[in-house]
Write an enzyme that holds these catalytic residues in place. Structure first.
Site, PDB file in Angstrom:
ATOM      1  CG  ASP A  64       5.818   3.823   0.675  1.00 42.22           C
ATOM      2  OD1 ASP A  64       6.146   4.610   1.590  1.00 42.22           O
ATOM      3  OD2 ASP A  64       4.637   3.579   0.372  1.00 42.22           O
TER       4      ASP A  64
ATOM      5  CE  LYS B 126       1.092   5.088   8.256  1.00 38.97           C
ATOM      6  NZ  LYS B 126       1.130   4.413   6.971  1.00 38.97           N
TER       7      LYS B 126
ATOM      8  CE1 TYR C  14      -3.698   2.509   0.621  1.00 43.98           C
ATOM      9  CE2 TYR C  14      -2.368   3.293   2.461  1.00 43.98           C
ATOM     10  CZ  TYR C  14      -3.434   3.457   1.597  1.00 43.98           C
ATOM     11  OH  TYR C  14      -4.249   4.557   1.727  1.00 43.98           O
TER      12      TYR C  14
END
Ligand SMILES: *Cc1c(COP(=O)(O)O)cnc(C)c1O
Length: 434
Positions: free
Chosen positions: A241, A269, A146
């Site tokens: 990522d 994050k 994702y």
């Protein structure tokens, strides 16, 4: 005995009349585990309290950002100090330069950084930049990974897309989807075949260096190095990522841990210290193609927001300062928790795979090793739902999906880990007796 969630249930009922599905991000709805979500009221350290006054040990940690737990005084002080000096400028500030400096100094291969406001924006920008740099259209991603919800990256995606079983999202055009080629995680042959099927057309490979969004799946020996080599061979950029892994699996992220450098990488994050921050980072020769230095356009009204930058700066500074203590400690906690979970499941006679890497891990309810999306998807989601509800009832908050990670933070003590294991023994027994 089940906790009283009556106020959460009432607010959720109302939320559903003004917010689609009652939540602002799908996995939060708990629909997949068969109950209504709890609404948080406040959080401190390793604990959160819901609006009914129930206390929980928090092993979601805002899906990663709260690596020091909630309410870290250093981060709060930095935020408070900036609040008095201005909340938003829409203009350059020194904190964004300091944060960029810090990221460049700890992340291998990172020479320049562009701040954005989410992980989604970061990966979307990285893809556009890779296309702009190479003049090629196609991208390769992995099934079950994702990278946020931009159109080209929603194909065969993990996280909520996998949890809710949405195969192809309406609203993503066929033309966009056709430029996204999907490979199998931990399978270099699948990547090579895609490259060979579209020689000179692939702009980049984007990968979660440690998968977190199909549950935790570590890269097998040689996988990341092999991706690096294939990208070099076919003239494509490698994008890692690191929105979850950055500053978590090591101070320098997965690139440091595995000794493989990407051309571009993305963070999110953790780098915002709990505020909405992401960034795309990498080699100057690629990054310099971003406007205004180059012609690949990207912008943001709130990018480099001073409050968010101060929060991120305080968090990354503290991580850098305490790295020698923190990362080994997180690993030790990980060994205790995930090792303990393996033992507890086996004593209860429940077949699970516990995948863990550093401070993230997942209990998959399946007898077979989980190495990619196909093997993850064989997990028994009903068993997970029973386990999740039993944990929640005992005041243990974990991600409400089989395909997410348990997050450990510096605020988790041995006592918290033992509480988790005690609750898990009860939860596994309920799974066994179902
Ligand atoms: C969470 C996540 C994203 C998206 O970040 P948002 O801030 O939610 O947009 C992208 N990539 C990975 C690996 C993630 O875990």
């Amino acid at each position: 005995m089940a906790l009283d969630h009556s106020r959460s249930t009432e607010v959720f009922g109302h939320a559903r009349t003004v917010i689609p599905g009652g939540v602002n991000s799908p996995v939060r709805a708990f629909s997949n585990v068969g109950i209504d979500p709890v609404f948080y009221d406040r959080a401190q350290g390793a604990q959160v309290w819901d609006i009914d006054g129930n206390a929980y040990l928090d092993f979601i940690c805002s899906w990663g950002p709260m690596i020091f737990g909630h309410g870290d005084p250093e981060i709060l002080d930095a935020v408070r100090c900036q609040l008095d000096r201005g909340v938003s400028f829409g203009a350059p500030c020194e904190a964004e330069v300091r944060l960029a400096d810090l990221i460049c100094s700890v992340a291998p291969g990172v020479e320049e950084v562009r701040m954005v406001s989410s992980g989604t924006e970061a990966t979307m920008t990285a893809i556009r930049l890779a296309r702009g740099c190479t003049g090629r259209d196609k991208i390769i991603k992995f099934q079950g990974n994702y990278h946020g919800h931009s159109d080209s990256l929603l194909v065969s995606a993990g996280s909520g897309v996998a949890t809710l079983g949405i195969p192809d999202t309406p609203g993503v055009t066929a033309a966009t989807a056709s430029d996204t080629m999907v490979a199998t995680y931990n399978n270099l042959d699948s990547v090579r075949s895609l490259f060979e099927a579209a020689p000179d057309q692939v702009a980049c490979v984007i990968v979660e260096p440690v998968s977190g969004n199909m549950g935790v799946v570590a890269p097998q020996e040689g996988f990341l190095r092999g991706l690096r080599d294939l990208c070099d061979q076919f003239g494509a950029l490698l994008i890692m990522d690191e929105v979850i892994t950055g500053f978590r699996v090591a101070l320098g992220g997965a690139q440091q841990l595995f000794g493989v450098s990407a051309d571009l990488c993305t963070y999110g994050k953790i780098i915002g210290g709990g505020f909405p921050v992401g960034c795309v980072a990498g080699r100057e020769r690629f990054m310099s193609n971003l406007a205004p230095a180059g012609s690949v356009y990207q912008a943001g009204t709130l990018s480099g927001n001073p409050v968010a930058m101060e929060a991120g700066l305080a968090q990354i500074r503290k991580l850098a300062r305490e790295a020698d203590r923190l990362y080994p400690q997180l690993q030790r906690k990980s060994d205790v928790l995930f090792g303990g979970l393996r033992d507890a499941a086996s004593q209860a006679g429940v077949q699970v795979q516990v995948n863990a890497l550093g401070s993230v891990g997942t209990v998959f309810f399946t007898p077979d090793p989980v190495v990619d999306w196909q093997t993850a998807a064989r997990s028994d989601r009903d068993a997970f739902a029973v386990y999740f509800r039993a944990m929640l009832d005992q005041g243990l908050l974990i991600a409400p999906s089989q395909f997410e990670a348990v997050f450990l933070s510096d605020a988790h003590t041995d006592q918290h880990l033992q509480a988790f294991l005690a609750a898990a023994r009860t939860a596994f027994a309920q799974v066994a007796n179902r």
